[in-house]
Enzyme design. Structure first.
Site, PDB file in Angstrom:
ATOM      1  N   PHE A   1       0.827  -1.207   0.000  1.00  0.00           N
ATOM      2  CA  PHE A   1       0.000   0.000   0.000  1.00  0.00           C
ATOM      3  C   PHE A   1       0.862   1.259   0.000  1.00  0.00           C
ATOM      4  O   PHE A   1       0.397   2.329  -0.387  1.00  0.00           O
ATOM      5  CB  PHE A   1      -0.947   0.001   1.207  1.00  0.00           C
ATOM      6  CG  PHE A   1      -0.330   0.512   2.482  1.00  0.00           C
ATOM      7  CD1 PHE A   1       0.499  -0.284   3.236  1.00  0.00           C
ATOM      8  CD2 PHE A   1      -0.563   1.817   2.899  1.00  0.00           C
ATOM      9  CE1 PHE A   1       1.082   0.187   4.408  1.00  0.00           C
ATOM     10  CE2 PHE A   1       0.005   2.302   4.067  1.00  0.00           C
ATOM     11  CZ  PHE A   1       0.841   1.486   4.821  1.00  0.00           C
ATOM     12  N   LYS A   2       2.108   1.135   0.406  1.00  0.00           N
ATOM     13  CA  LYS A   2       2.974   2.312   0.459  1.00  0.00           C
ATOM     14  C   LYS A   2       3.224   2.915  -0.924  1.00  0.00           C
ATOM     15  O   LYS A   2       3.637   4.061  -1.030  1.00  0.00           O
ATOM     16  CB  LYS A   2       4.292   1.964   1.148  1.00  0.00           C
ATOM     17  CG  LYS A   2       4.115   1.686   2.633  1.00  0.00           C
ATOM     18  CD  LYS A   2       5.443   1.575   3.352  1.00  0.00           C
ATOM     19  CE  LYS A   2       5.258   1.496   4.857  1.00  0.00           C
ATOM     20  NZ  LYS A   2       4.770   0.159   5.300  1.00  0.00           N
TER      21      LYS A   2
END
Ligand SMILES: *Cc1c(COP(=O)(O)O)cnc(C)c1O
Length: 437
Positions: A106-107
């Site tokens: 998700f980063k």
């Protein structure tokens, strides 16, 4: 939009300065001066809008006129240019899969938005800019991909030798070009303290234009709100009541972005901070006491954080009132044994493969739903299972398959520079690199 330093409210900067500086004086975090409400029309019409339009509406007030509209539109389009599906695991629990981006974590979302903004802000600088970052695994890859081949920007990543997974290491070391990977013979803490030392070293900072890609940067924190809106857009297709949202949490940036969106008007029944054995916030929510804790290593290692730096922002969102925080957020702590059990159980029952971070979240949400009958919710799937093959193979007897998008990368050579955790060595490297350019 202006931002103030939570440690020194007199320090006020605009979005541009907050993005370039990363943090304020005394390592204080920046916080928006006002919380712009989400347009009700937007919430009611999510299903009719494109992901790009939703992302733009979500972000525009935080950027203001510091980036022209058409450029901000291009940045947010790039930020959400991969699928973020909300998958149903069973009758009560869904998973928002945030791991279909270039580094399968998700980063990617925060890193891509930040790299877009930084590139715009620094485009007319005649000096090269060096983004210096320490990583325990996921951050480095996301940042490297975000800045890969960006003109005028070098990325230097410090990672601990033998302490990141094979896929993570390839994501850090195989790109080359403007990305340098320093393989430090030490721990993540060594890497982080080397980076901190570099930022406070006079000789380095007067010769090298350094900037950080730290997860507390507002340009990484704020765009994480976007996918909570994209989740709701999909949720509303099949569900009537607002969701319970369960976030696997380490530094609390991700959940804090969700709560910010909620304070702005995003419907949510409740938030859950799902932690591993590093449980300082669940303990705080129980006892009202925030105790500094040593970090303990776990299978969900991206959440091995003893003192979550973003929690202060969560608190600020509720005017630092304990009862208000507690009304909106619950904390759970899940150990490794239970994490593995959940991976096995969910795979066998529902044929859905969790990795350790999302398994912590699943366990916490399941418990909350049992305690609060009639509610439903979703977890945030923060990483692709292939990034954590060892834990998964411990839980279920299957080999995780490398997705197509990674096959090419896995074939490439690793290019890293080995280094002792010695500040003088890092300093020589940074100064030499600048001289050569
Ligand atoms: C970074 C990370 C987390 C923790 O996110 P925070 O914003 O620090 O709370 C959770 N899961 C994975 C896979 C991560 O990489």
């Amino acid at each position: 939009m202006n931002y103030y330093n939570l440690k020194d409210n007199e320090e006020i900067v605009d979005f541009r300065a907050a993005t370039i500086k990363g943090q304020g004086k005394d390592k204080g975090l920046f916080f928006p001066e006002s919380i712009p409400p989400l347009d009700r029309q937007l919430i009611e019409n999510l299903h009719q809008l494109s992901d790009e339009e939703i992302a733009f509406q979500c972000m525009k007030d935080f950027v203001g006129d510091e980036i022209p509209r058409n450029i901000l539109k291009a940045i947010v389009s790039e930020t959400v240019s991969f699928e973020i599906p909300l998958k149903k695991i069973n009758e009560h629990i869904y998973s928002l899969e945030l791991f279909h981006g270039p580094t399968l974590a998700f980063k990617d979302i925060g890193a891509r938005f930040m790299s877009g903004c930084l590139s715009y802000f620094l485009k007319d600088k005649d000096k090269k800019v060096t983004v210096l970052v320490a990583t325990s695994g996921d951050t480095g890859g996301a940042v490297a991909h975000g800045f890969y081949k960006t003109p005028g920007i070098n990325v230097v990543i410090l990672y601990p030798k033998n302490k990141v997974s094979p896929v993570q290491e390839k994501q850090l070391t195989a790109l080359g070009e403007n990305i340098s990977a320093l393989e430090i013979n030490g721990s993540f803490d060594d890497c982080q303290s080397l980076v901190k030392q570099a930022f406070s070293d006079q000789e380095i900072t007067s010769n090298v234009f350094l900037t950080s890609a730290n997860s507390i940067n507002v340009a990484r924190w704020l765009p994480q709100q976007i996918y909570y809106l994209l989740a709701l857009k999909q949720w509303q297709k099949t569900e009537k009541e607002p969701p319970v949202i369960c976030v696997p949490s380490g530094n609390f940036g991700n959940i804090c972005a969700g709560i910010l969106a909620h304070v702005r008007g995003l419907p949510a029944e409740h938030f859950i901070a799902a932690c591993n054995k590093n449980d300082s916030i669940p303990k705080y929510l129980e006892t009202r006491e925030l105790v500094q804790k040593e970090t303990v290593p776990t299978l969900s290692n991206a959440m091995d954080v003893g003192n979550p730096s973003n929690f202060i922002r969560v608190s600020e969102l509720f005017e630092n009132r304990f009862e208000k925080i507690k009304g909106a957020v619950s904390g759970y702590s899940v150990d490794d044994e239970k994490t593995l059990e959940t991976i096995k159980e969910v795979y066998e029952k529902y044929h859905y493969l969790l990795e350790p971070h999302s398994a912590v979240a699943y366990t916490a949400l399941e418990q909350y739903l049992e305690e609060n009958p009639g509610t439903k919710g979703f977890i945030l799937g923060t990483a692709h299972p292939v990034k954590f093959p060892e834990a998964i193979e411990k839980a279920v007897k299957i080999k995780t398959e490398i997705p197509k998008s990674l096959e090419e990368l896995m074939k490439k050579d690793k290019k890293s520079i080995e280094m002792q955790p010695d500040f003088e060595e890092l300093k020589r490297f940074l100064l030499n690199k600048t001289k050569q350019e």
